[in-house]
Design a protein around this motif. Structure first.
Motif, PDB file in Angstrom:
ATOM      1  N   ASP A   1      32.830 -24.639   5.178  1.00 43.22           N
ATOM      2  CA  ASP A   1      33.103 -23.626   4.171  1.00 43.22           C
ATOM      3  C   ASP A   1      32.017 -22.558   4.232  1.00 43.22           C
ATOM      4  O   ASP A   1      30.846 -22.841   3.976  1.00 43.22           O
TER       5      ASP A   1
ATOM      6  N   ALA B   1      34.444 -29.307   4.813  1.00 46.33           N
ATOM      7  CA  ALA B   1      35.627 -29.367   3.958  1.00 46.33           C
ATOM      8  C   ALA B   1      35.998 -30.795   3.586  1.00 46.33           C
ATOM      9  O   ALA B   1      36.552 -31.038   2.527  1.00 46.33           O
TER      10      ALA B   1
ATOM     11  N   TYR C   1      35.749 -21.877   7.783  1.00 41.93           N
ATOM     12  CA  TYR C   1      36.796 -21.856   6.764  1.00 41.93           C
ATOM     13  C   TYR C   1      36.383 -20.860   5.678  1.00 41.93           C
ATOM     14  O   TYR C   1      35.456 -21.109   4.913  1.00 41.93           O
TER      15      TYR C   1
ATOM     16  N   THR D   1      36.665 -19.020   2.275  1.00 45.67           N
ATOM     17  CA  THR D   1      37.241 -19.319   0.964  1.00 45.67           C
ATOM     18  C   THR D   1      37.027 -18.193  -0.043  1.00 45.67           C
ATOM     19  O   THR D   1      37.290 -18.359  -1.224  1.00 45.67           O
TER      20      THR D   1
END
Length: 283
Positions: free
Chosen positions: A111, A118, A187, A189
């Motif tokens: 993240d 994650a 990732y 977010t």
């Protein structure tokens, strides 16, 4: 991708910057109305192909288009608001040489907001059969590369943007999985309308309940397979959902599946006449 002109080049450059170069990039533009196509045009080549949907059909439809058009031996998905580490593909292809029986490799997604994994698993190695792998290698939120022949002709249910697990459950028996304890996928977010977290994508406005109804209609065994694979599930809630939608025959079928697998479902009327449902699992 769908209307990601602000981040699409970042994702594409992370794919083009791989240390392993025997691969292709297939981009599905899912009906974008912004400058996505214009930004992509300079990058297009024999190695980087663009396939356009004439209208927005949702994430699952875009993934099906990718699966139908991919020419490689292995398949990986990259959302247009995320990135790959430069060594991502090379790491897994080296592991594929070392473990030729494996047809599904997983690795950490990190993240970018908090620097955390994650899924949090630190158990590298072969993963137990099934979608979820608890108690060892318990990591469902991970990036994966899968052999195309392990996926076969199985495709996502069109019109849904959730329930990737339903697709994975249908191919679970074909998979030998291995988890790599390192981050290979970034990732992001920080977006309110993330590709992988939004129940709606463009013109797709199915509610969560409507998506569940669609899944159960397409795959009546979905809920029992979820439970078997450690994802959990609530037959009582699904049965009531089906009844509320007027799908009494499907509700009865779900009750029969529960009974067949030793799950006792109880229904009773509470004092204020509302239907309350509970269940006991005995798998």
């Amino acid at each position: 991708t769908f209307n990601r002109e602000d981040v699409i080049e970042r994702a594409l450059m992370s794919a083009l910057g791989q240390t392993y170069d025997n691969y292709e990039i297939v981009i599905v533009d899912d009906g974008s109305t912004d400058n996505t196509k214009k930004l992509l045009e300079p990058y297009l080549s024999e190695k980087v192909r663009l396939i356009e949907h004439s209208e927005n059909r949702g994430t699952t439809s875009a993934r099906n288009t990718l699966l139908d058009n991919a020419r490689g031996e292995w398949i990986a998905f990259l959302s247009s608001d995320d990135e790959l580490y430069p060594e991502a593909v090379e790491t897994i292809m080296q592991m594929a040489l070392e473990f030729p029986d494996v047809n599904w490799f997983c690795a950490h997604m990190i993240d970018v907001e908090n620097g955390e994994y994650a899924c949090g698993s630190e158990n590298a190695g072969y993963m137990t059969k099934g979608l979820m792998t608890r108690p060892n290698n318990g990591c469902n939120e991970s990036w994966y590369i899968a052999k195309k022949d392990a996926i076969g002709d199985e495709r996502f249910i069109e019109g849904l943007n959730t329930f990737e697990s339903e697709w994975q459950l249908r191919i679970a028996d074909n998979l030998t999985k291995y988890f790599i304890n390192k981050p290979l996928y970034i990732y992001h977010t920080e977006y309110d309308n993330r590709v992988s977290k939004s129940y709606e994508n463009g013109t797709n406005t199915k509610s969560y309940d409507e998506q569940w109804l669609t899944v159960i209609k397409e795959n009546p065994n979905y809920l029992i397979e979820r439970i078997k694979n450690g994802l959990g599930g609530d037959f009582a809630w699904v049965i009531q959902l089906l009844k509320d939608a007027g799908e009494d025959q499907l509700a009865q079928k779900q009750a029969g599946i529960a009974k067949q697998h030793g799950i006792e479902v109880h229904q009773f009327v509470s004092s204020d006449t509302k239907i309350e449902v509970s269940f006991f699992e005995s798998l």
